[in-house]
Design a protein around this motif. Structure first.
Motif, PDB file in Angstrom:
ATOM      1  N   ASP A 296       7.482   7.961  -1.317  1.00 52.32           N
ATOM      2  CA  ASP A 296       5.624   8.397  -0.203  1.00 52.32           C
ATOM      3  C   ASP A 296       6.615  10.073   0.792  1.00 52.32           C
ATOM      4  O   ASP A 296       6.074   9.589   1.788  1.00 52.32           O
ATOM      5  CB  ASP A 296       5.402   7.145   0.986  1.00 52.32           C
ATOM      6  CG  ASP A 296       4.214   6.788  -0.238  1.00 52.32           C
ATOM      7  OD1 ASP A 296       3.637   7.587  -2.175  1.00 52.32           O
ATOM      8  OD2 ASP A 296       4.152   5.769  -0.741  1.00 52.32           O
TER       9      ASP A 296
ATOM     10  N   ILE B 129       0.511  -0.982   0.267  1.00 55.85           N
ATOM     11  CA  ILE B 129      -0.285   0.343   0.380  1.00 55.85           C
ATOM     12  C   ILE B 129       0.707   0.952  -0.167  1.00 55.85           C
ATOM     13  O   ILE B 129       0.641   2.797  -0.761  1.00 55.85           O
ATOM     14  CB  ILE B 129      -1.178   0.191   0.933  1.00 55.85           C
ATOM     15  CG1 ILE B 129      -1.850  -1.020   1.454  1.00 55.85           C
ATOM     16  CG2 ILE B 129      -1.751   1.215   1.255  1.00 55.85           C
ATOM     17  CD1 ILE B 129      -2.559  -1.274   0.717  1.00 55.85           C
ATOM     18  N   ILE B 130       2.264   1.074   0.532  1.00 55.52           N
ATOM     19  CA  ILE B 130       2.633   2.300   0.785  1.00 55.52           C
ATOM     20  C   ILE B 130       4.015   1.817   0.265  1.00 55.52           C
ATOM     21  O   ILE B 130       4.037   1.213  -0.266  1.00 55.52           O
ATOM     22  CB  ILE B 130       3.662   2.660   2.020  1.00 55.52           C
ATOM     23  CG1 ILE B 130       3.980   3.690   2.147  1.00 55.52           C
ATOM     24  CG2 ILE B 130       3.989   1.598   3.115  1.00 55.52           C
ATOM     25  CD1 ILE B 130       4.241   4.598   3.799  1.00 55.52           C
TER      26      ILE B 130
ATOM     27  N   LYS C 265      -4.477   4.401   0.633  1.00 55.51           N
ATOM     28  CA  LYS C 265      -3.114   5.128   0.897  1.00 55.51           C
ATOM     29  C   LYS C 265      -3.045   6.254   2.424  1.00 55.51           C
ATOM     30  O   LYS C 265      -2.058   6.211   2.193  1.00 55.51           O
ATOM     31  CB  LYS C 265      -3.289   5.592  -0.995  1.00 55.51           C
ATOM     32  CG  LYS C 265      -2.384   5.805  -1.265  1.00 55.51           C
ATOM     33  CD  LYS C 265      -0.612   5.203  -1.545  1.00 55.51           C
ATOM     34  CE  LYS C 265       0.472   5.655  -1.907  1.00 55.51           C
ATOM     35  NZ  LYS C 265       1.151   5.061  -1.811  1.00 55.51           N
TER      36      LYS C 265
ATOM     37  N   GLU D  24      -8.927   8.180  -5.848  1.00 53.61           N
ATOM     38  CA  GLU D  24      -8.031   8.437  -6.174  1.00 53.61           C
ATOM     39  C   GLU D  24      -7.649   9.171  -7.635  1.00 53.61           C
ATOM     40  O   GLU D  24      -8.464   8.517  -7.942  1.00 53.61           O
ATOM     41  CB  GLU D  24      -7.056   7.603  -5.635  1.00 53.61           C
ATOM     42  CG  GLU D  24      -5.441   7.451  -6.123  1.00 53.61           C
ATOM     43  CD  GLU D  24      -4.428   7.131  -6.701  1.00 53.61           C
ATOM     44  OE1 GLU D  24      -3.675   6.522  -7.282  1.00 53.61           O
ATOM     45  OE2 GLU D  24      -4.184   5.982  -5.265  1.00 53.61           O
TER      46      GLU D  24
ATOM     47  N   PHE E  42      -5.119  11.285  -2.405  1.00 45.81           N
ATOM     48  CA  PHE E  42      -5.162   9.874  -1.576  1.00 45.81           C
ATOM     49  C   PHE E  42      -6.558   9.549  -1.589  1.00 45.81           C
ATOM     50  O   PHE E  42      -7.344  10.181  -0.912  1.00 45.81           O
ATOM     51  CB  PHE E  42      -4.277   9.512  -0.904  1.00 45.81           C
ATOM     52  CG  PHE E  42      -2.396   9.972  -1.394  1.00 45.81           C
ATOM     53  CD1 PHE E  42      -1.968   9.287  -2.394  1.00 45.81           C
ATOM     54  CD2 PHE E  42      -2.164  10.951  -1.220  1.00 45.81           C
ATOM     55  CE1 PHE E  42      -0.400   9.288  -2.903  1.00 45.81           C
ATOM     56  CE2 PHE E  42      -0.818  11.442  -1.414  1.00 45.81           C
ATOM     57  CZ  PHE E  42      -0.638  10.518  -2.263  1.00 45.81           C
TER      58      PHE E  42
ATOM     59  N   HIS F  34       1.055  11.465  -7.830  1.00 42.68           N
ATOM     60  CA  HIS F  34       2.425  10.826  -7.346  1.00 42.68           C
ATOM     61  C   HIS F  34       3.092  12.075  -8.814  1.00 42.68           C
ATOM     62  O   HIS F  34       5.044  11.821  -8.312  1.00 42.68           O
ATOM     63  CB  HIS F  34       2.529   9.293  -9.055  1.00 42.68           C
ATOM     64  CG  HIS F  34       2.132   8.374  -8.952  1.00 42.68           C
ATOM     65  ND1 HIS F  34       1.571   7.521  -7.935  1.00 42.68           N
ATOM     66  CD2 HIS F  34       0.930   7.992  -9.654  1.00 42.68           C
ATOM     67  CE1 HIS F  34       0.965   6.504  -7.595  1.00 42.68           C
ATOM     68  NE2 HIS F  34       0.068   6.511  -8.747  1.00 42.68           N
TER      69      HIS F  34
END
Length: 253
Positions: free
Chosen positions: A76, A70-71, A176, A127, A172, A133
């Motif tokens: 991030d 997920i991360i 997330k 999202e 997000f 991103h």
């Protein structure tokens, strides 16, 4: 401090609830800090002691989110940088504030957020393609600096504001956003905890016992999110916000 068995059970049980709430929504410290004060810790020591549980809770949460893919720590981490700087500043703040006024302001902001969560559900579960991103904007860096200041100074309720910044500001979805939230909170809380340690405002024994529960709650919270998705996390968020707002307004006494 020598702790009786029933206090130990209360700390672990409260930690489980706080860890689950912190990981899926926010406001878990509204449970743990009052309990630490109830067992005899001064408010400032309770505030510092709670950070031990937050750090260990978020280590478990981040590790589990990574295993679930997920991360991604390589991309991030950006918003964590201004939050860390803000948290260090917040932990050093030594000014007099009107606590009652602060609670009312926080409650007011949460009421606004609650309406957004209820009336605009799509913003919290979808999202935004192409936005999440990208490199964070200057405004996002500024927002997360002040998020860090608040988290370093008070901690309680910080999860709600961080989620709003990540969902509404960065695009997000809730799952997330929660993963990034606990990662950012882990980094800045380590810095804040070091400052509390330096000023001898941490009860290590009580903090570690509380942390046992928080870690269990964090593990349960991550698995709930991965299985249920953003839609169900939103329901937990609404419930947690309602309870925290009522608590801040003194409904529970």
């Amino acid at each position: 401090m020598e702790l009786e068995w029933y206090i130990i059970l209360a700390l672990v049980g409260t930690g489980v609830a706080a860890g689950f709430i912190n990981t899926t929504a926010g406001g878990g410290s509204m449970l743990s800090i009052p309990l630490l004060m109830f067992i005899g810790l001064p408010a400032n020591v309770a505030n510092g002691t709670n950070r031990i549980a937050i750090v260990l809770q978020n280590i478990v949460a981040v590790s589990t989110f990574r295993k679930k893919k997920i991360i991604d720590l390589k991309t991030d981490y950006r918003l964590a940088l201004p939050a860390i700087v803000g948290a260090i500043a917040g932990a050093f703040i030594a000014v007099e504030i009107n606590v009652d006024l602060l609670k009312n302001v926080i409650a007011g902001l949460m009421v606004v957020m609650l309406f957004v969560v209820v009336l605009k559900p799509e913003a919290w579960v979808k999202e935004k393609a192409g936005k999440v991103h990208a490199k964070p904007s200057l405004l996002q860096y500024v927002i997360f600096f002040f998020v860090g200041v608040y988290g370093g100074f008070i901690q309680m309720g910080i999860g709600f504001f961080m989620l709003a910044a990540l969902v509404l500001g960065a695009g997000f979805d809730l799952v997330k956003a929660n993963a990034i939230k606990v990662f950012i909170a882990l980094l800045y809380t380590i810095c804040a905890l070091a400052i509390f340690f330096y000023h001898k405002q941490v009860d290590v024994v009580a903090g570690l016992i509380l942390a046992v529960g928080n870690m269990i709650g964090a593990w349960l919270g991550v698995h709930f999110q991965v299985k249920g998705g953003a839609k169900y996390v939103r329901y937990v968020l609404i419930g947690a916000m309602v309870i925290v707002i009522l608590n801040l307004l003194g409904v529970f006494g």
